[in-house]
Design an enzyme around this catalytic site. Structure first.
Site, PDB file in Angstrom:
ATOM      1  N   GLU A 183      36.250  43.205  35.713  1.00 19.60           N
ATOM      2  CA  GLU A 183      34.943  43.357  36.370  1.00 19.60           C
ATOM      3  C   GLU A 183      35.066  43.964  37.766  1.00 19.60           C
ATOM      4  OE1 GLU A 183      31.629  40.287  38.126  1.00 19.60           O
ATOM      5  OE2 GLU A 183      32.475  39.861  36.147  1.00 19.60           O
ATOM      6  N   ASP A 184      36.107  43.573  38.522  1.00 17.13           N
ATOM      7  CA  ASP A 184      36.169  43.925  39.945  1.00 17.13           C
ATOM      8  C   ASP A 184      37.329  44.832  40.329  1.00 17.13           C
ATOM      9  OD1 ASP A 184      33.928  42.404  40.455  1.00 17.13           O
ATOM     10  OD2 ASP A 184      35.061  40.576  40.849  1.00 17.13           O
TER      11      ASP A 184
END
Length: 712
Positions: free
Chosen positions: A115-116
């Site tokens: 996600e990051d």
């Protein structure tokens, strides 16, 4: 789960829980991963906790997951300024404390990498395998850039689908939310409130359903502190004030230990403090709590039989409060919870609540599905035909969520329905007549059971038998009821709007609403919602019959001057048809209601002083023939398939069933009431004779006249 979380200003911190030192871990993370093959200092504490639950665990995969997570998140910080790697480390520690197995901990270390960071799911698969890739993908948020305002509900939809295949997905999400709630202190107040409300409405109910009480109770306290700060402060002060006083539960616990020791029962007796929300609920229920209300006694034994032995000793040697006794061992809760609950008179004379369970029951009560470990360990579980992974721990409520979410493409409807479903805090099990079972939320009706069993096929449900007795579809089902649903052979029948009042589950409400939206019911006398389609080329067709109740005004005329024929209506209580002798009465608005002369309502109105109005049937020819409605009541002896046989006889005579009602049988006799539509009133006598010929039927009468006593 993302960098939205802030520093360690946790509210409502759970007492007695060891807390990871984020600053120390941050320094260890920035200092590098250590020598090749050596366990990094930053996850040393996680490894020790994990080994306490799983002594033979292989820690190499944890080391490799940490190395990838630390290098991927390097340079990222949380809003508090701490290295971002402290967040996945804290989430992993939460799960390790609850006894999660190595695969779950590995996925939790990596849960934010896709996600990051630049890490992809393919890379996760290559380095750690498909199972960990599936878990990481399950907790990865959908991008707002792609989904806009629907990102949050669609993320939860995606997560629920993944949880349906592997409950460990939701375990990681709950631990992730717990750490974010612990570190929510420096967020803007409005964002704190928004996150707390979603946690209250969705995450806490999911934690309850998965049985993860350790996470659920702390989340409740954190949400309580944000959404109700004044009540939280008052509760906290109350607990702190009692902390300086002598705890009466400690004296009661000492007596319980002595009693069990004399009885030769090996047991561990603990005083278990209530969390703040529990204390708040006690105060609302009982008023200002005493010292005994601020905690409960927890008795842990080895075997199930020891639980009942402890219960017997407590009820023998102490004064029990029998109304507080509950056996969740013989009848476990739907979230795996097992325990005996009772209450005894303590040292101060107040009721002291006691929980009795085995050590294994206690692990499951605290950690829920996390305590079950890897659901795929041991013999390999085959895949289901549709390619989904089969999870033996999938509970019934989760299966229901997965079913109705597929039929709810609209994100707003899904989000609202999800909250409504999770608001139900109990579940009942209903036994089907064919031997299967249906899991339903408490308060569900026969309507909900029909849609749970048949899906859209439940549109044709016309009744039910609950525990062998005929019941209406609005009947609320109880745990352990036996249910037989009665289905109409008419494939075009459908639910009425009243069904929405009886439906409790999103699956039922969504299916009913969808059917009603595509089959609108026009109001009496209302113009059509759309102009009729032009006739297709070809020979002329006969004119369509008018919608609505056919036997209205055109077939009956009022003989009294000044009353318009259009205001003449046939009474629904006796449904007169030609050539019945009829009489009328004026009602509100100047309309005339027409009754059969033998209708009991006629005598009541005459007795009350109402003046009858003369009415008569208007002569009609073939071109003016109309459909007529009539209500018939069949008295019969109860037997299997009677409803089907009566319906078949009615259909054979060319009559259409408008509505049907079946009263519960009494002394082996049952009454069926049908409202039927006939194309010719002259066919009524033959229809009644055909119904009387059905085996078991001993009388058929028109509604609206007293029914003679049934023969003995």
């Amino acid at each position: 789960m993302s960098a939205d979380a802030t520093n360690e200003g946790a509210l409502g911190r759970r007492r007695g829980r060891p807390r990871i030192d984020l600053r120390r871990l941050g320094r260890a993370a920035l200092g590098g991963s250590g020598a090749r093959g050596r366990l990094p200092d930053a996850i040393d504490h996680v490894a020790k906790v994990h080994r306490a639950h799983h002594p033979g665990a292989d820690l190499d995969i944890l080391r490799r997951a940490y190395v990838l997570a630390e290098s991927s998140h390097r340079g990222q910080t949380r809003k508090s300024g701490e290295p971002y790697i402290t967040h996945p480390l804290a989430v992993t520690l939460i799960l390790a404390e609850l006894g999660a197995e190595t695969t779950t901990l590995t996925a939790s270390l990596l849960h934010d990498t896709v996600e990051d960071t630049e890490v992809t799911l393919d890379q996760v698969r290559e380095q750690f395998g498909e199972e960990i890739r599936f878990l990481v993908d399950g907790v990865t948020k959908l991008e707002k850039v792609d989904y806009g305002a629907a990102a949050e509900p669609e993320t939860f939809r995606k997560m629920l689908v993944a949880t349906g295949n592997d409950v460990r997905v939701m375990s990681i999400k709950l631990a992730d939310r717990l750490h974010n709630m612990r570190t929510l202190g420096v967020m803007r107040p409005e964002k704190q409130v928004r996150i707390a409300k979603v946690t209250r409405d969705v995450l806490i109910p999911l934690a309850e359903r998965l049985g993860v009480q350790a996470l659920k109770t702390e989340l409740e306290d954190l949400v309580f502190a944000i959404l109700h700060p004044e009540e939280y402060a008052r509760t906290r002060d109350l607990v702190l004030a009692h902390a300086t006083r002598t705890d009466p539960l400690q004296a009661t616990a000492a007596r319980v230990r002595s009693v069990l020791r004399e009885a030769g029962i090996t047991a561990e007796v603990l005083v278990r403090p209530r969390h703040f929300v529990s204390v708040h609920r006690v105060r609302l229920k009982r008023g200002e709590p005493s010292g005994s209300d601020l905690g409960r006694l927890l008795v842990l034994v080895t075997e199930d039989a020891d639980c009942y032995a402890v219960l017997g000793e407590l009820h023998t040697c102490f004064t029990p409060f029998i109304s507080e006794f509950k056996d969740f061992i013989a009848v476990p809760k739907f979230n795996l919870y097992q325990s005996l609950h009772t209450a005894i008179a303590g040292e101060d004379g107040q009721a002291a609540e006691v929980l009795i369970r085995t050590h294994q029951m206690h692990r499951v009560a605290e950690a829920g599905v996390i305590a079950l470990g890897n659901p795929y360990a041991g013999p390999e579980t085959p895949d289901s035909p549709d390619g989904e992974r089969v999870d033996p721990t999938r509970p019934g409520w989760l299966s229901r969520l997965l079913e109705w979410q597929r039929a709810t493409p609209d994100p707003d409807t899904f989000w609202t329905s999800l909250r409504d479903e999770l608001a139900q805090d109990r579940e009942v099990t209903v036994f089907r007549a064919d031997g299967g079972t249906i899991g339903l939320p408490a308060g569900a009706s026969c309507v909900d059971a029909a849609y749970a069993q048949y899906g859209d096929g439940a549109h044709g449900c016309i009744g039910a038998r609950v525990n062998g007795r005929l019941a209406t579809l609005s009947t609320v089902l109880r745990d352990g009821d036996t249910l037989q649903l009665l289905m109409s052979p008419d494939t075009v029948s459908g639910p009425s709007p009243e069904w929405l009042e009886h439906a409790r589950t999103p699956a039922a409400r969504i299916a009913i609403g969808r059917w009603l939206a595509t089959h609108p019911t026009p109001e009496p006398g209302a113009p059509p919602t759309a102009p009729p389609a032009p006739p297709a080329p070809g020979p002329p067709r006969p004119a369509a019959k008018a919608a609505g109740p056919a036997p209205a005004g055109p077939v009956v005329v009022a003989e009294q001057a000044g009353l318009a024929t259009a205001n003449v209506r046939l009474a629904g209580c006796c449904t007169p048809v030609p050539p019945d002798e009829v009489t009328g009465f004026t009602v509100r608005g100047g309309a005339v209601t027409v009754h059969r002369a033998q209708c009991p309502a006629v005598d009541r109105m005459v007795t009350s002083g109402r003046d009858p109005v003369g009415v008569r049937w208007r002569a009609t020819d073939g071109a003016d023939a109309r459909d007529y409605r009539v209500t018939l009541r069949a008295e019969s002896f109860s037997r299997p398939h009677l409803l089907a046989d009566l319906t078949e006889a009615i259909a054979a005579e060319g009559a259409a069933v408008i509505s049907a009602a079946v009263e519960p049988p009494h002394e082996q006799r049952v009454r069926h009431t049908y409202t039927l539509q006939l194309s010719d009133a002259a066919r009524l006598p033959e229809l009644m004779r055909a119904m009387r010929r059905v085996p078991g039927v001993y009388d058929v009468e028109r509604a609206g006249r007293p029914v003679a006593a049934a023969p003995l």
